[in-house]
Design an enzyme around this catalytic site. Structure first.
Site, PDB file in Angstrom:
ATOM      1  N   GLU A 113       0.906  -1.418  -0.495  1.00  0.00           N
ATOM      2  CA  GLU A 113      -0.490  -0.342   0.134  1.00  0.00           C
ATOM      3  C   GLU A 113       1.089   1.271  -0.095  1.00  0.00           C
ATOM      4  OE1 GLU A 113      -2.129  -0.243   3.389  1.00  0.00           O
ATOM      5  OE2 GLU A 113      -2.752  -1.848   3.822  1.00  0.00           O
ATOM      6  N   LYS A 115       2.288   4.402   1.466  1.00  0.00           N
ATOM      7  CA  LYS A 115       2.610   4.668   3.393  1.00  0.00           C
ATOM      8  C   LYS A 115       2.490   6.472   2.564  1.00  0.00           C
ATOM      9  CE  LYS A 115       6.344   5.486   6.429  1.00  0.00           C
ATOM     10  NZ  LYS A 115       5.773   6.359   6.819  1.00  0.00           N
ATOM     11  N   ASP A 117       1.323  10.280   3.551  1.00  0.00           N
ATOM     12  CA  ASP A 117       2.675  11.084   4.632  1.00  0.00           C
ATOM     13  C   ASP A 117       1.732  11.633   5.381  1.00  0.00           C
ATOM     14  OD1 ASP A 117       4.572  11.665   5.877  1.00  0.00           O
ATOM     15  OD2 ASP A 117       5.521  13.073   4.161  1.00  0.00           O
ATOM     16  N   TYR A 223      -6.114   2.045   7.349  1.00  0.00           N
ATOM     17  CA  TYR A 223      -5.888   0.957   6.996  1.00  0.00           C
ATOM     18  C   TYR A 223      -5.609  -0.473   8.168  1.00  0.00           C
ATOM     19  CZ  TYR A 223      -1.882   3.942   9.322  1.00  0.00           C
ATOM     20  OH  TYR A 223      -1.276   4.530   9.842  1.00  0.00           O
ATOM     21  N   LYS A 311      11.277   3.294   2.382  1.00  0.00           N
ATOM     22  CA  LYS A 311      10.890   5.166   2.598  1.00  0.00           C
ATOM     23  C   LYS A 311      11.325   5.438   0.818  1.00  0.00           C
ATOM     24  CE  LYS A 311      10.348   7.264   5.628  1.00  0.00           C
ATOM     25  NZ  LYS A 311      10.509   7.810   6.969  1.00  0.00           N
ATOM     26  N   CYS A 405       8.110  50.234  -2.428  1.00  0.00           N
ATOM     27  CA  CYS A 405       7.297  49.528  -3.599  1.00  0.00           C
ATOM     28  C   CYS A 405       7.814  49.536  -4.771  1.00  0.00           C
ATOM     29  CB  CYS A 405       6.309  49.559  -3.279  1.00  0.00           C
ATOM     30  SG  CYS A 405       5.069  49.288  -4.894  1.00  0.00           S
ATOM     31  N   CYS A 408       5.099  50.325  -7.544  1.00  0.00           N
ATOM     32  CA  CYS A 408       4.630  52.220  -7.367  1.00  0.00           C
ATOM     33  C   CYS A 408       6.024  53.444  -6.664  1.00  0.00           C
ATOM     34  CB  CYS A 408       3.191  52.490  -6.827  1.00  0.00           C
ATOM     35  SG  CYS A 408       3.678  51.947  -4.721  1.00  0.00           S
ATOM     36  N   CYS A 423       3.619  47.244   0.387  1.00  0.00           N
ATOM     37  CA  CYS A 423       2.594  48.527  -0.188  1.00  0.00           C
ATOM     38  C   CYS A 423       1.693  48.705  -0.016  1.00  0.00           C
ATOM     39  CB  CYS A 423       2.824  48.294  -1.642  1.00  0.00           C
ATOM     40  SG  CYS A 423       2.311  48.939  -2.162  1.00  0.00           S
ATOM     41  N   CYS A 428      -2.205  50.983  -6.057  1.00  0.00           N
ATOM     42  CA  CYS A 428      -0.477  50.557  -6.150  1.00  0.00           C
ATOM     43  C   CYS A 428      -1.037  49.899  -7.584  1.00  0.00           C
ATOM     44  CB  CYS A 428       0.201  49.692  -5.280  1.00  0.00           C
ATOM     45  SG  CYS A 428       1.546  48.474  -6.505  1.00  0.00           S
TER      46      CYS A 428
HETATM   47  S1  IVH Z   1       0.712   0.299   8.422  1.00  0.00           S
HETATM   48  C1  IVH Z   1       1.613  -1.969  12.968  1.00  0.00           C
HETATM   49  N1  IVH Z   1       0.177   1.562   6.630  1.00  0.00           N
HETATM   50  O1  IVH Z   1       3.536   4.748   8.283  1.00  0.00           O
HETATM   51  C2  IVH Z   1       1.336  -1.389  11.561  1.00  0.00           C
HETATM   52  N2  IVH Z   1       1.203   2.344   8.390  1.00  0.00           N
HETATM   53  O2  IVH Z   1       7.108   4.205   9.275  1.00  0.00           O
HETATM   54  C3  IVH Z   1      -0.016   0.070  11.300  1.00  0.00           C
HETATM   55  N3  IVH Z   1       0.882   4.774   7.514  1.00  0.00           N
HETATM   56  O3  IVH Z   1       3.543   5.035  11.864  1.00  0.00           O
HETATM   57  C4  IVH Z   1       1.294   0.263  10.231  1.00  0.00           C
HETATM   58  N4  IVH Z   1       0.615   4.732   5.417  1.00  0.00           N
HETATM   59  O4  IVH Z   1       1.520   5.783  10.862  1.00  0.00           O
HETATM   60  C5  IVH Z   1       0.419   1.191   7.734  1.00  0.00           C
HETATM   61  N5  IVH Z   1      -1.199   1.547   4.150  1.00  0.00           N
HETATM   62  C6  IVH Z   1      -0.227   2.040   5.767  1.00  0.00           C
HETATM   63  C7  IVH Z   1       0.457   3.772   6.262  1.00  0.00           C
HETATM   64  C8  IVH Z   1       0.674   3.280   7.418  1.00  0.00           C
HETATM   65  C9  IVH Z   1       1.051   5.593   6.791  1.00  0.00           C
HETATM   66  C10 IVH Z   1       2.155   5.726   8.105  1.00  0.00           C
HETATM   67  C11 IVH Z   1       1.601   4.913   9.889  1.00  0.00           C
HETATM   68  C12 IVH Z   1       3.342   4.270  10.631  1.00  0.00           C
HETATM   69  C13 IVH Z   1       4.116   4.725   9.816  1.00  0.00           C
HETATM   70  C14 IVH Z   1       5.489   4.359   9.588  1.00  0.00           C
END
Ligand code: IVH
Length: 665
Positions: A113, A115, A117, A223, A311, A405, A408, A423, A428
């Site tokens: 999945e 991740k 942010d 998730y 990552k 400015c 003007c 300004c 202006c």
């Molecule tokens: S699973 C016990 N799935 O990434 C496992 N985490 O670096 C629970 N995060 O602390 C995490 N998207 O806050 C999971 N699709 C995803 C995620 C996800 C973002 C975050 C989550 C976790 C952090 C880990």
């Protein structure tokens, strides 16, 4: 490295990490990139491995994350909300799979999945109804953010099934376009900027006023299940489909993979389209699909063994600052920008970047001619991360912020405590130009064919001096402009004419009232019958409108206090623009259209005004007395004589809960 050197370095790293943890988790304003943070952590971990005598339980490598903010009540998570171990390469993922095989698992399948942010939330439902929400905090205790979570539309108040108990884990996030809008607005207003959508999301959730959270339009993807009664999926695939079937938002982007090749292929696929996704991701999560097998693997204190987070490497590019120029915005803000040697970064070519203000230039010591490292905040807004000072040749020039400015010549002002120089001349030409560009823009009056260059041509040729001159343009004068002919002049006039039909919500946004964005425009126009009602409203009554806080309320009152703004409204009215609000307009397709409600008694958990607002927003009407025309009596505790009258007329009663249920369907 000697033992003494290792100790000094370990102490230093711990101190640095503690500082960055505070900046990231508590202040929502990180000082370094995630990549740099991860590098500090990795270095500390490897030193602690090499010198285990210096590993103590207080080390940041032994803790899960941030700390709870004192402003919110503390919540003890029933089970720790674990974090994930990081992987940075295919090798790391292979090592993860090998560990699973060594633990005796065969025929492995993984759900991969994106991740997200964002900010981790745990959300609880009891008998299918939303009951509480908490941030992760340090994984053991978090903050109770129930009130703010209620302000997030993406979190359903009710599940589609009445399962006894369910606590899910999800990531709240701010969509990229909302982040960009928010920061543009904050920059114009001289407020500090959010470093990225994640910090913006965290900052928006940890507000003491849920109205602010509501105005930030956060979203969420769920998730994981933290605990449940009545829902026990056997795989991650089933878990995600199940959550989605319950009405919880789940990321549609996910894939079942069997081998490291499958996983890498999907990671590759997502990383190429990453910049096109409407939300920020910083990697991919690889999870063992079979849930029963997870339990047998257990966790390593901080991380579960059944998942790993890959990552993405940071996306940065090196380029040269060719010049620093000043733009004057519609509020008069004088914003320095760097003109860069064009460079490709994270999906687009960058040749300009805002430098925000003179203090930022000074702090980062950015000079004309410098080689700099740039990255995109939240994948959208490019920014200078740092100057590559080793590459200086001595020919670089320091930048001096102009006092007057540049457009003007009016001496600028910089109020004490503010970073932005402005300004002050409301006439202006640069401010006028920016105001008109904003007024005609897509999300405002949406005047097709009137881009910034057309606005400039109209201004340069003296065809417009005020916004309302747009509505009195002469066709022959347009034809005479460079680049125009009969056809293009007709088209332009047609789109101008069409814009007169735009709703009040758009006009309010288009007027450029400070702090009034698109959302506030919509909220205000649904609350007032017309602009005159809005002009007459005082700060208190504006402040009592959901999603409108004191800052917006004051800004609106200030705006309508200025004679020239009232004059502009008058002129736009005379030009035929539509200044009617949506307050009393009856819409046939709303769930309560045509229904009249009378409220009797004390409503649980809701004020009368809030209930009225709920009914009106859904197309219904409220009345203070019961008659044959009443559709329902909204019944609270200790009802009065209205209840008796409704009974005698055979009028049905409804509770606020039943009403909410009906509206949530
Ligand atoms: S699973 C016990 N799935 O990434 C496992 N985490 O670096 C629970 N995060 O602390 C995490 N998207 O806050 C999971 N699709 C995803 C995620 C996800 C973002 C975050 C989550 C976790 C952090 C880990």
């Amino acid at each position: 490295m000697s033992e003494a050197e290792a100790k000094t370095r370990i102490d230093y790293l711990k101190q640095e990490i503690a500082k960055h943890n505070k900046a990231y988790y508590v202040e929502d304003a990180p000082l370094i990139s995630d990549f740099e943070y991860d590098a500090l952590m990795e270095e500390l971990k490897s030193l602690e491995r090499a010198f285990p005598q210096f590993l103590d339980p207080d080390s940041p490598t032994q803790k899960v994350g941030g700390e709870a903010l004192p402003a919110f009540a503390t919540v003890h998570h029933p089970q720790p909300l674990l974090s994930l171990e990081n992987a940075f390469s295919r090798d790391d993922i292979e090592a993860f799979i090998t560990r699973l095989q060594k633990a005796g698992l065969t025929s492995l399948a993984f759900t991969v999945e994106p991740k997200m942010d964002g900010l981790t939330l745990s959300i609880s439902y009891k008998n299918g109804k939303f009951s509480a929400a908490a941030t992760r905090g340090d994984g053991i205790t978090g903050e109770n953010v129930t009130a703010n979570a209620k302000a997030i539309k993406a979190i359903p108040r009710k599940l589609k099934e009445n399962i006894a108990e369910l606590t899910v884990r999800g990531e709240a996030y701010m969509p990229k376009h909302i982040f960009a809008e928010l920061n543009t607005e904050r920059e114009e207003n001289g407020e500090s900027l959010f470093a990225n959508p994640r910090n913006a999301a965290a900052g928006s959730l940890r507000q003491l006023d849920p109205k602010i959270t509501a105005s930030r339009r956060l979203s969420i993807f769920c998730y994981d299940i933290i605990s449940s009664q009545g829902f026990a999926p056997i795989s991650q695939q089933q878990l995600l489909t199940g959550l989605s079937d319950l009405g919880l938002p789940v990321n549609p982007e996910r894939r079942l993979c069997y081998t490291v090749d499958d996983i890498m292929e999907y990671i590759e696929e997502i990383s190429t389209k990453r910049h096109k996704l409407p939300y920020d991701i910083d990697g991919m999560v690889i999870k063992l699909d079979n849930i029963a097998n997870r339990a047998s693997l257990g966790a390593t204190g901080k991380f579960p063994r059944w998942a790993i987070a890959y990552k993405f490497p940071p996306e940065q590019a090196e380029t040269t600052v060719e010049n620093i120029i000043i733009g004057v915005g519609r509020t008069g803000a004088m914003t320095p920008s760097a003109v860069l040697t064009p460079v490709f970064l994270a999906g687009s070519t960058i040749s300009r970047t805002t430098l925000h203000n003179e203090d930022n230039i000074k702090d980062k010591d950015i000079r004309i001619g410098d080689r700099v490292l740039i990255q995109k905040a939240g994948d959208v807004i490019p920014e200078v991360v740092k100057v590559l000072k080793d590459k200086r040749t001595g020919t670089e020039q320091q930048f001096v912020m102009p006092i007057n400015c540049p457009e003007c010549g009016t001496p600028s002002i910089r109020p004490v405590g503010e970073a932005v120089r402005r300004c002050p001349n409301v006439y202006c030409p640069a401010r006028l130009y920016e105001s008109i560009v904003h007024f005609v823009s897509k999300n405002a009056m949406d005047i097709d064919g009137m881009g910034p260059s057309v606005v400039k041509t109209l201004l340069d040729n003296g065809l417009i001096h005020h916004i309302d001159d747009l509505y009195h343009l002469d066709k022959s004068a347009i034809i005479a402009l460079p680049g125009f002919g009969e056809l293009s002049a007709d088209n332009l006039l047609r789109s101008i004419e069409k814009s007169k039909q735009q709703p009040l919500s758009r006009i309010l946004f288009a007027l450029g009232i400070r702090h009034v964005g698109e959302r506030a425009g919509k909220v205000l126009s649904s609350h007032f019958a017309d602009i005159d009602d809005l002009i007459a409203a005082d700060e208190d009554s504006l402040n009592s409108i959901p999603e409108i806080g004191p800052v917006i309320a004051k800004s609106i009152v200030d705006f309508f206090h200025e004679e020239r703004n009232l004059l502009l409204i008058e002129r736009l009215k005379n030009s035929g623009l539509n200044f009617h609000g949506e307050k009393n307009t009856v819409s046939d397709d709303l769930p309560l259209s045509g229904q009249v409600f009378v409220i009797s008694g004390t409503l649980p958990g809701m004020s009368r005004d809030e209930a009225k607002d709920l009914i009106e927003r859904n197309g219904g009407k409220t009345s203070s007395s019961v008659s044959k025309k009443t559709s329902y009596l909204l019944l609270g505790a200790n009802p009065g004589s209205k209840f008796d009258k409704a009974q005698s007329l055979g009028i049905p009663t409804i509770t606020i809960e039943e009403l909410q249920q009906r509206l949530n369907k």
